[in-house]
Write a protein that holds these residues in place. Sequence first.
Motif, PDB file in Angstrom:
ATOM      1  N   GLY B 187       0.811  -1.212   0.000  1.00  0.00           N
ATOM      2  CA  GLY B 187       0.000   0.000   0.000  1.00  0.00           C
ATOM      3  C   GLY B 187       0.837   1.251   0.000  1.00  0.00           C
ATOM      4  N   CYS B 212      -9.591  -4.994   3.083  1.00  0.00           N
ATOM      5  CA  CYS B 212      -8.779  -4.778   1.892  1.00  0.00           C
ATOM      6  C   CYS B 212      -8.905  -3.298   1.524  1.00  0.00           C
ATOM      7  CB  CYS B 212      -9.273  -5.639   0.735  1.00  0.00           C
ATOM      8  SG  CYS B 212      -8.474  -5.235  -0.822  1.00  0.00           S
ATOM      9  N   ASN B 213      -7.799  -2.609   1.521  1.00  0.00           N
ATOM     10  CA  ASN B 213      -7.805  -1.183   1.200  1.00  0.00           C
ATOM     11  C   ASN B 213      -7.749  -1.002  -0.311  1.00  0.00           C
ATOM     12  OD1 ASN B 213      -7.359   1.533   0.840  1.00  0.00           O
ATOM     13  ND2 ASN B 213      -5.874   1.716   2.496  1.00  0.00           N
ATOM     14  N   GLU B 216      -7.386   3.146  -3.524  1.00  0.00           N
ATOM     15  CA  GLU B 216      -6.351   3.684  -4.414  1.00  0.00           C
ATOM     16  C   GLU B 216      -6.546   5.146  -4.831  1.00  0.00           C
ATOM     17  OE1 GLU B 216      -4.014   1.341  -7.720  1.00  0.00           O
ATOM     18  OE2 GLU B 216      -6.044   1.876  -8.352  1.00  0.00           O
ATOM     19  N   ASP B 224      -4.451  -1.261  -8.663  1.00  0.00           N
ATOM     20  CA  ASP B 224      -5.441  -1.939  -7.831  1.00  0.00           C
ATOM     21  C   ASP B 224      -6.740  -2.069  -8.599  1.00  0.00           C
ATOM     22  OD1 ASP B 224      -4.506  -0.634  -4.524  1.00  0.00           O
ATOM     23  OD2 ASP B 224      -3.502  -1.944  -5.951  1.00  0.00           O
ATOM     24  N   GLY B 304      -7.907   6.663   2.287  1.00  0.00           N
ATOM     25  CA  GLY B 304      -6.955   5.612   2.011  1.00  0.00           C
ATOM     26  C   GLY B 304      -6.055   5.376   3.209  1.00  0.00           C
ATOM     27  N   GLU B 306      -5.318   4.246   6.865  1.00  0.00           N
ATOM     28  CA  GLU B 306      -6.035   3.120   7.496  1.00  0.00           C
ATOM     29  C   GLU B 306      -7.040   3.532   8.578  1.00  0.00           C
ATOM     30  OE1 GLU B 306      -3.059   0.442   8.907  1.00  0.00           O
ATOM     31  OE2 GLU B 306      -2.235   1.853  10.370  1.00  0.00           O
ATOM     32  N   ASN B 340      -4.807  -4.569   4.680  1.00  0.00           N
ATOM     33  CA  ASN B 340      -3.752  -4.704   3.686  1.00  0.00           C
ATOM     34  C   ASN B 340      -4.238  -4.174   2.360  1.00  0.00           C
ATOM     35  OD1 ASN B 340      -2.508  -7.599   5.236  1.00  0.00           O
ATOM     36  ND2 ASN B 340      -1.214  -5.897   4.590  1.00  0.00           N
ATOM     37  N   ASN B 341      -3.293  -3.834   1.518  1.00  0.00           N
ATOM     38  CA  ASN B 341      -3.608  -3.320   0.190  1.00  0.00           C
ATOM     39  C   ASN B 341      -4.016  -4.461  -0.753  1.00  0.00           C
ATOM     40  OD1 ASN B 341      -2.076  -2.908  -2.654  1.00  0.00           O
ATOM     41  ND2 ASN B 341      -3.011  -1.001  -2.014  1.00  0.00           N
ATOM     42  N   THR B 344      -1.175  -6.634  -1.933  1.00  0.00           N
ATOM     43  CA  THR B 344      -0.654  -7.490  -0.876  1.00  0.00           C
ATOM     44  C   THR B 344      -1.500  -8.754  -0.766  1.00  0.00           C
ATOM     45  OG1 THR B 344      -0.212  -5.422   0.298  1.00  0.00           O
ATOM     46  CG2 THR B 344       0.219  -7.463   1.479  1.00  0.00           C
ATOM     47  N   SER B 446       2.255   3.423  -3.566  1.00  0.00           N
ATOM     48  CA  SER B 446       1.405   2.389  -4.140  1.00  0.00           C
ATOM     49  C   SER B 446       1.859   2.022  -5.538  1.00  0.00           C
ATOM     50  CB  SER B 446      -0.035   2.885  -4.178  1.00  0.00           C
ATOM     51  OG  SER B 446      -0.064   4.086  -4.906  1.00  0.00           O
TER      52      SER B 446
END
Lengths: 429, 616
Positions: B187, B212-213, B216, B224, B304, B306, B340-341, B344, B446
């Motif tokens: 991320g 799940c982030n 983007e 992403d 974005g 966290e 997590n991104n 990931t 990213s």
Amino acid sequence: MRIGVYVCECGINIGATVDVEKVAEYAKSLPRVKVSRYYKYMCSDPGQELIKKDIKELGLDKVVVASCSPRMHEPTFRAVVEDCGLNPYCFEMANIREQCSWVHTDKEKATKKAMKIVAGAVARAALLEPLQKKEVPVTPQALVIGGGIAGIQAALEIGNMGYKTYLVERTPSIGGRMAQLDKTFPTLDCSACILTPKMVDVARHPNVELLTYSEVVNVDGYVGNFKVKVKKKPRYIDLEKCTGCADCIEQCPVQYQPQVVEVPSIKRKMDDKDIQNLDTILRKYQGKKGGLIPIMQEINALYNYLPEDALKYISEQLDVLLGTVYHVATFYKSFALTPRGKHIIRVCMGTACHVRGSDKVLDIIEGELGIQPGETTEDFMFTLETVNCLGCCALGPVVVVDKEYHPTTPSGVKALIEQYKTQEVIHHG
Amino acid sequence: MAKLQSIKEFHTFSETLTKGDAHKKTVIISSATCGLAFGARNLIEAAKKEIEKHNLSREVDVRVTGCLGFCEREPILIVYPQNIFYPRPKPEDIPAIIAESVINGNPVEHLLYEDPALEKAVVHESDIPFYKKQMRILFKNNKEIDPTSIYDYIRVGGYQALTKVLSEMTPENVISEIKKSGLRGRGGAGFPTGRKWEFCRNAPGTIKYVICNADEGDPGAFMDRSLLESNPHSVIEGMIIGAYAIGAHKGYIYVREEYPLAVERLTIAIEQAHNVGLLGESILGSPFSFTIEIVKGAGAFVCGEETALMASIEGFVGEPRQRPPYPAEKGLWGNPTNINNVKTWANVPLIITKGADWYSHIGTGTSKGTMIFSLVGKINNTGLVEVPMGITLRELVYDIGGGIPKGKTLKAIQTGGPSGGCIPASLIDLPVDYESLAEAGSIMGSGGMIVMDENTCMVDVARYFVNFLKDESCGKCAPCREGLYQMYEILDSICNGNGTEEDLALLEELAYVMKDSSLCMLGGTAPNPVLTTLRYFKDEYIAHIKDKKCPAGVCKPLIEYRIDQDACTGCGLCEKNCPQDAITGAKKEPRTIDGDKCIKCGVCLDVCKFDAVEVV
């Protein structure tokens, strides 16, 4: 050219601080100066005689007097010069009193300054041309720009003097800020009580013509004869009252036909159908934690914006403070709080698009539609928004209209807007 | 089909899928957001019709896939099994392609990929310079699968990792495998993923979440989006495995609302996974249950971050909060949460199937695996590139990217989005990994990689990023809220020719204060673009301040658009297109631009065929 210079001592007024003899001596060295004298009181009869004698005997054609302010004796000396047959505007006055001796104490420096002032006056005199006074007819009318209290008062006073006065006001009504205030200071009068009688007066004044919802776009001409171009902004249809009878279209003398376009109501009141819709949305997220944002997203999608009454309703139903609801509504960019147009144009301002010239594309769209990002065109056809990166960098600069993605260029974007414009004009009848 | 009730049933089922004809003739058309914008729909229609016409609908499949990464040429059509690669064909080309390539197996020469650097046209994807140096492991299956079909994903080996985990590994095994692989968060911060999972697993509490982030927000980054549109199951599988390792039973995917297609494909994928029995209660008959919910963003870059993201899921404004406590201990609704991104999560199934050893052999000493970069800006081959960590910038820009268009010179490469910095062309041989980018003053971020040429003004770039962040700042803490505003004012005045030398010192001071005292990393990394441009491009700042000139020809108050009277042929094209009617000239005579009316929109520069418009 033959210039005569006369330096006045004015008793101690000038003489105590400026060495007038030195100044007169200095003036002799200036170009085109034929004679340079100093005298105790230039404005006196003997002083005037000095000038007259020199003009006759030495054939002077320009005269410079260094003494007091022109506001004092310029007319005096202009008359002297005119009496001798010269054009009165071939006279130049140098102020070495108010501008020099009266404001300084150091004799050496003041004398030097006086010399400079005289030098300047002499140089200007060389450039003077004979002028003729003439009378010009003046249009006996006035135009006041701005219909606030100042403009209203001005229009009333001029009108009362008997002159026709135009009062131009940009907004639909006169009154300005004073109409928005409660009290005046320090009198603590009721603001509207002072203002409104004047508003009525100016509206019915026989000499005053009100031009509201109008703007001055150009001023030409000169004092006494101005030519002013005033733009009267177009009047609109009040959607709340319009019954759709279409009489206006028949009567309108201009070619422009009002378009029949489905337009969202400005302030949408929630009727029963709307309450049903809202309830359905609320039920969907009942008991769900964190449901406020998805609920608002659904309302935003349904009405194309967040109507105030809808927000009030969900605030009640969810038992969330209205302030909190508005905090969320104003924090996130995808929520609109005012009705949006039929087509929503989003210009991507991401880095790749920026590097490829998205700001130029935005400029052109702004020019074409006459609106800034966040605004909607007056016919509710287009809303312009910027978006921070749509993630389509290879298409950049990218413009999304409704759901269609368009790669654009500065030269191509005009045609794109045209495409959407022409799709929408529905000719009546 | 009925839900699969056990791992054994799953294996039987997946075997039936792989048994299908591996060499069946297929026309693959990539159709993600970019492809659709360039007419993929029409292409698909045309292909299906043409195949119908030849009565080959049963012998030839049309597979609509996600994106193949080569954005500059999307939509891409590949004829399988010969693997003939057609970049951006038109619907009129379809009959030829079907007749020659699909039926006869031969390439249609004039429609193939042509590169000015190569002698002849290229038939296969693997020979195209853009793809040659890439190592596509996350993107590997993009052309094999239709993202709206879970069967395709299973056919190429999807969910095998999950079954391995459920049948052979304990949660601790999984965590140790991820730790061994050296996977670091994709991320932007690059925190070791295995360790983060471990913290979350060990945190006290019975209710845990995985997130799940997919917010983007970095302008210029869209990998992403591509992963979610092209292979959503890879992310879902990763999340199920992660949830199992941590002990979570609910997962959220937070997608920004600007990605409608990604949301659509994720929704389909999740539903299909539920139907097959890979999500929900007792996954494949095991004691493990897990569901995923999609939450849409509402247009806020700060979400974005966290803690801001979690606040948004909770229904509040996206304002970050103080850390510690970190989300692994206290996250969503106060419970231990692992965020997590997208990339990931997508790496996880790969690591489980192929093993941590295999993974840790890719990349450098401290940065393992591959990274996906979005190579955009002033570059010939715009697209998403997946490369092993440690590749140099030179290889990225020239070998893969194909160099700078219109023969211009490389000036800088901006990495890491608004939190990153600008790396000057002089550092072109820098290997790309977390540490070396940080040393150069930038960050991996990213994976956004924006290439800039001689006509990019670095002061304008710094202003652009600060302006972006100033609008996106949540406003909670003073250093970020006030600092960004002031930095913007200073940069704006420099770009308008009103800057002074004292401004530079003030900028630096502001930058360091913001770095030290901002509440979250939006404010904490916001100074990076300013600091790197000051470090490497100070002369441009000086030119703006002392000479009131913009050497790159960008800052409008400092430039003028002029028509070269010798080069101008008098064709009048510019005059016709000028939106301000600022260009005049007699017929067939060279034109002139009225500086007072010119708004420097660039249209004339765009349309002139004789290069007669110059920016001075």
